[in-house]
Design an enzyme around this catalytic site. Structure first.
Site, PDB file in Angstrom:
ATOM      1  N   HIS A  80       1.047  -1.224  -0.005  1.00 24.71           N
ATOM      2  CA  HIS A  80      -0.117   0.088  -0.186  1.00 24.71           C
ATOM      3  C   HIS A  80       0.842   1.143  -0.127  1.00 24.71           C
ATOM      4  CE1 HIS A  80      -3.145  -2.890   0.645  1.00 24.71           C
ATOM      5  NE2 HIS A  80      -2.423  -3.302   1.735  1.00 24.71           N
ATOM      6  N   GLU A  95      -2.020   0.132   7.702  1.00 22.25           N
ATOM      7  CA  GLU A  95      -1.006  -0.737   7.245  1.00 22.25           C
ATOM      8  C   GLU A  95       0.092  -0.166   6.301  1.00 22.25           C
ATOM      9  OE1 GLU A  95      -1.225  -4.660   4.489  1.00 22.25           O
ATOM     10  OE2 GLU A  95      -3.110  -3.556   4.713  1.00 22.25           O
ATOM     11  N   HIS A 157       3.017  -7.162   4.164  1.00 21.42           N
ATOM     12  CA  HIS A 157       1.875  -6.616   4.388  1.00 21.42           C
ATOM     13  C   HIS A 157       1.439  -6.727   5.889  1.00 21.42           C
ATOM     14  CE1 HIS A 157       0.160  -5.549   0.251  1.00 21.42           C
ATOM     15  NE2 HIS A 157       1.173  -6.276  -0.180  1.00 21.42           N
ATOM     16  N   GLU A 221       2.274 -11.676   5.090  1.00 20.60           N
ATOM     17  CA  GLU A 221       1.639 -10.928   6.089  1.00 20.60           C
ATOM     18  C   GLU A 221       1.960 -11.157   7.510  1.00 20.60           C
ATOM     19  OE1 GLU A 221      -1.136  -9.147   5.142  1.00 20.60           O
ATOM     20  OE2 GLU A 221      -2.287 -10.070   3.464  1.00 20.60           O
TER      21      GLU A 221
END
Length: 265
Positions: A80, A95, A157, A221
């Site tokens: 992002h 995030e 992430h 993640e």
């Protein structure tokens, strides 16, 4: 002739159905093949046919990895950024902020080890540019790997789920070669070792950035930003450093194992 399919096999499912299995040298998507039938043509002496039409995929890249991080070009993609905050935790931690923080710490560790880390973005911004489509933005990230001659690609992430009690670390891969799953497992093992969160394992997924990157790629993640405890960890410089160290060790472990495997696809 072996140029498209490695092998074709036939097996009976039951008394009235059969199965055809076509083994390909690399994975393809649903848009890369078409299945249709053609009627019998007695004049041409052709029977009724089931046709599997496969767009010939690009030949898989051959890899010849050496051990160690020195000299390796490692593209790090902080998830992002810019107009896309990613997931937002219960305490409003974004995030994009934690992924960039870990990526910058990982970059420093890799440089110290003699690697050549390349970030898709060094600060809080869109890679393609504002108001880009999702595909344009994701493609811009994979192009960084293509243009830099990357050895591997790592996207960082933070996960999110509707239940705040869910937590842990997981790593995603797309099986383009034997090295994708190897990279994912090495990163997952070390991220769990250093982050000390629940091991949710490695998972195959059709994510754009890991599928469309030619080199071995994985998406980590780190933790669940939707979990208040893990959100606090993700926002903690000490946890960010631990995760960066784990990912650095995971990359080093990958190159060691990949070098032993040799230059196969």
């Amino acid at each position: 002739d072996g140029k498209i399919a490695d092998q074709v096999s036939f097996s009976a499912v039951n008394s009235s159905n059969s199965q055809v299995t076509v083994d390909l040298p690399s994975m393809i998507s649903g848009s890369d093949y078409n299945i249709f039938t053609l009627p019998a043509n007695r004049q041409a002496a052709r029977p009724f046919r089931v046709v599997v039409d496969i767009n010939k995929p690009v030949a898989p890249t051959e890899f010849n990895f050496t051990s160690g991080l020195r000299g390796k070009i490692i593209v790090i993609d902080p998830g992002h950024g810019g107009t896309d905050p990613g997931a937002i935790g219960p305490n409003n931690i974004q995030e994009k902020d934690v992924t960039l923080a870990v990526a910058l710490k990982l970059q420093a560790l890799l440089k110290k080890a003699g690697a050549k880390p390349v970030l898709t973005h060094q600060d809080d911004r869109d890679v393609f540019g504002p108001n880009a489509s999702d595909v344009d933005e994701l493609k811009a990230r994979t192009m960084v790997a293509a243009n830099s001659g990357a050895d591997v690609f790592l996207s960082i992430h933070a996960n999110s789920f509707s239940s705040r009690s869910v937590g842990g670390t997981s790593t995603y891969y797309y099986q383009k070669s034997a090295y994708d799953v190897m990279l994912a497992q090495s990163l997952q093992d070390e991220a769990v070792q250093y982050g000390k969160l629940t091991d949710r394992g490695i998972i195959e997924a059709n994510f754009y950035v890991i599928k469309r990157t030619a080199v071995p790629a994985a998406l980590v993640e780190m933790a669940f930003i939707s979990n208040p405890n893990e959100e606090n960890l993700l926002n903690s410089p000490s946890f960010q450093e631990q995760m960066a160290e784990g990912l650095c060790r995971g990359l080093d472990d990958f190159f060691t194992k990949a070098a032993k495997q040799g230059g196969s696809r």
